[in-house]
Design a protein around this motif. Structure first.
Motif, PDB file in Angstrom:
ATOM      1  N   CYS A 120       1.043  -1.152   0.139  1.00  0.00           N
ATOM      2  CA  CYS A 120       0.162   0.037   0.074  1.00  0.00           C
ATOM      3  C   CYS A 120       0.771   1.139   0.042  1.00  0.00           C
ATOM      4  CB  CYS A 120      -0.795   0.196   1.245  1.00  0.00           C
ATOM      5  SG  CYS A 120      -2.388  -1.253   1.278  1.00  0.00           S
ATOM      6  N   THR A 121       0.472   2.391  -0.693  1.00  0.00           N
ATOM      7  CA  THR A 121       1.110   3.584  -0.685  1.00  0.00           C
ATOM      8  C   THR A 121       0.235   4.561  -0.148  1.00  0.00           C
ATOM      9  OG1 THR A 121       0.293   4.007  -3.003  1.00  0.00           O
ATOM     10  CG2 THR A 121       2.447   2.991  -3.077  1.00  0.00           C
ATOM     11  N   GLY A 122       0.668   5.627   0.664  1.00  0.00           N
ATOM     12  CA  GLY A 122      -0.046   6.425   1.074  1.00  0.00           C
ATOM     13  C   GLY A 122      -0.715   5.840   2.640  1.00  0.00           C
ATOM     14  N   LYS A 142      -1.567   2.909   4.892  1.00  0.00           N
ATOM     15  CA  LYS A 142      -1.318   1.669   4.869  1.00  0.00           C
ATOM     16  C   LYS A 142      -2.592   0.716   5.505  1.00  0.00           C
ATOM     17  CE  LYS A 142       3.086   1.541   3.778  1.00  0.00           C
ATOM     18  NZ  LYS A 142       3.677   0.608   2.949  1.00  0.00           N
TER      19      LYS A 142
END
Length: 549
Positions: free
Chosen positions: A107-109, A111
């Motif tokens: 995940c990016t941003g 989590k």
């Protein structure tokens, strides 16, 4: 896309090197497809340039270009798979990773919370990013576990390979390369095998822990039961104490009332007698004052005839009572208080006797079977065959001088020892002029002259010269007894530090050692003393305990 098409697409779009879906797929001259980065890295680390699938060798490294057709098919497959993931997960809202929870590594941003960790990829995945591992056949072979942190710790730091074996010799996790290098010839097994073995050990440990827990719970219950019994005993003692002291208080108050009544009655009798005497005296005074007035009047009369006619009746003093012998001494109260206290003391003695009888009955419940130990007996002592009687002889027997035997004083110990709880035994002393007995600690000196007393490990009483009783405390205490002792009871409360001696026949307390500190085994102790030319030849007898009625 149907399940069959999905299965076909997965087989077509898997790289045989990384086992994942193609990324930038390229085709070799022999017709096999690989991820561009995978085949490039493969050729970089190998000296020969050949196809990983069919092993066809190339004289020169082929110029590889991305296969646009396969790339488009892979993109369609990824999109379809993503739609299915979105569809299956649309009904459930994924959770954002909280402190202490394992986050998704992809995940990016924001989590999301990881659902699984892959031991092959060394990556933790949320529900969305976990989907390829659940749908792609190649990724399905990866080992998934509940999410954990520090997945790098599951790799061999020396060889950068998964820790999938266990070295039983060194008790450590190793990789495949470790088994042929550092741990060669060691006893190495798969992690699963060692896991099962250790888990079985753990189950055994858990069973043992549960047994210990159960024992501790039983001990807690035992302690609680002991506290309940103690509370019941305390309540009983308080109730008995309240009853006894209430009775004593009533006796004291009743005695005081009777004392006051006796004194007041005496005083009232004295006052009544005084009132009678005073009344008589006042009556005589009244009559005398009347005669005095008549005499005075006659003495002033000028009538000669009247004077002479009245003179004879008035010339003498009226006859009165002789008060010289009459007196009213103060009432005597000497001995009144003493007699009242003596009567109260008699009442107290009766109450005390009742208490001692009840106490003796209670301690007799702790009666134990005591027998004499011949290995400790002085050579001049004679023990009965049943080990219940001992007396003194002038003849010294030839016996082994073992460390337990008394060498100088005519003493013997009981076979039984006690290091906790309560115990009671009785000794018949009838017909003897001298003796001493009680209890002694295990470490007492058996050799040479013995000095009895708690400081030296003895808690005893004795008789000397036929009528001199003493408790061998520090210092010793003279005992005043109403009658000659015939049978003596000995009671010990180890934890309470108490040694009590009772006159069994009279149901009376002889003496009590209190505040004792017992830290080792206690043994019953007996000495019949010298036979004194036959005057003290009667034996000391450990008698059976018959509880008082």
């Amino acid at each position: 896309m149907s399940a069959a098409n999905n299965l076909m697409s997965e087989d077509q779009f898997l790289c045989s090197i990384c086992l994942g879906v193609f990324t930038d797929p390229v085709t070799t001259p022999c017709g096999h497809n690989f991820c561009k980065n995978c085949i490039t890295e493969h050729w970089n680390i190998n000296e020969s340039c050949q196809c990983p699938m069919c092993k066809e060798a190339f004289t020169a490294r082929p110029d590889l270009r991305v296969n646009t057709f396969i790339s488009e098919m892979v993109a369609q497959f990824r999109q379809s798979a993503q739609q299915e993931v979105s569809s299956s997960s649309s009904s459930s809202e994924q959770q954002v990773s909280k402190p202490g929870e394992v986050p998704c590594d992809v995940c990016t941003g924001t989590k999301l919370k990881a659902l699984k960790s892959c031991l092959v990829c060394l990556v933790s995945y949320c529900e969305t990013h976990l989907e390829p591992h659940l749908t792609v056949s190649g990724l399905k072979r990866h080992q998934l576990i509940d999410p954990v942190e520090n997945l790098e710790g599951r790799m061999c730091m020396k060889h950068d390979k998964p820790l999938e074996l266990f070295c039983k010799t060194d008790q450590t996790c190793v990789c495949m390369l470790c088994t042929v290098l550092d741990h060669k010839a060691h006893d190495v097994v798969p992690l699963r095998e060692e896991y099962d073995e250790k888990k079985a050990e753990l189950r055994k440990t858990e069973a043992e822990i549960q047994q210990v827990i159960q024992k501790r719970r039983l001990k807690i219950e035992e302690i609680k039961q002991s506290v309940r019994l103690s509370k019941n005993n305390a309540d009983r003692e308080i109730a008995e104490g309240v009853q006894v002291f209430t009775s004593l208080k009533e006796s004291v108050e009743r005695g005081l009332d009777e004392l006051i009544k006796t004194i007041e009655e005496k005083q009232k009798t004295t006052e009544q007698l005084t009132e009678v005497f005073i009344k008589e005296l006042e009556q005589e005074i009244s009559e005398l004052m009347k005669r005095s007035t008549e005499v005075e009047q006659l003495s002033r009369s000028e009538d000669h005839l009247h004077f002479l006619q009245s003179f004879l009746p008035l010339k003498d003093v009226p006859t009165t009572k002789d008060w010289m012998e009459v007196s009213v001494p103060p009432a005597s109260y000497e001995g009144t208080v003493v007699r009242a206290v003596a009567q109260l003391e008699e009442t107290l003695s009766k109450e005390m006797k009742k208490l001692i009888e009840a106490e003796l009955k209670r301690v007799q419940q702790y009666a134990v079977d005591v027998t004499l130990d011949p290995d400790t007996a002085h050579p001049k002592l004679i023990l009965s065959d049943d080990g219940k009687e001992v007396n003194h002889s002038d003849v010294r027997k030839t016996l082994p001088d073992n460390p337990e035997r008394f060498s100088l004083n005519p003493c013997v110990l009981g076979k039984q020892s006690f290091s906790s709880g309560r115990f009671y035994f009785e000794v018949q002393v009838k017909g003897k002029t001298e003796w001493d007995f009680g209890v002694a600690r295990e470490s007492i000196s058996r050799k040479g002259k013995i000095a009895l007393g708690p400081k030296n490990g003895y808690w005893t009483i004795w008789l000397r010269n036929g009528n001199e009783y003493r408790a061998l405390n520090n210092p010793s205490v003279s005992l005043s007894l109403k009658s000659q002792l015939q049978k003596v009871g000995v009671f010990v409360d180890y934890e309470e530090g108490l040694v009590s001696f009772y006159d069994v026949e009279a149901a009376a307390l002889i003496y009590c050692f209190t505040g004792c500190s017992f830290t080792e085994k206690l043994f019953p102790y007996f000495s019949p003393c010298s036979n004194d030319g036959g005057k003290n030849s009667a034996p000391l007898i450990i008698s059976a305990v018959n509880q008082t009625a």
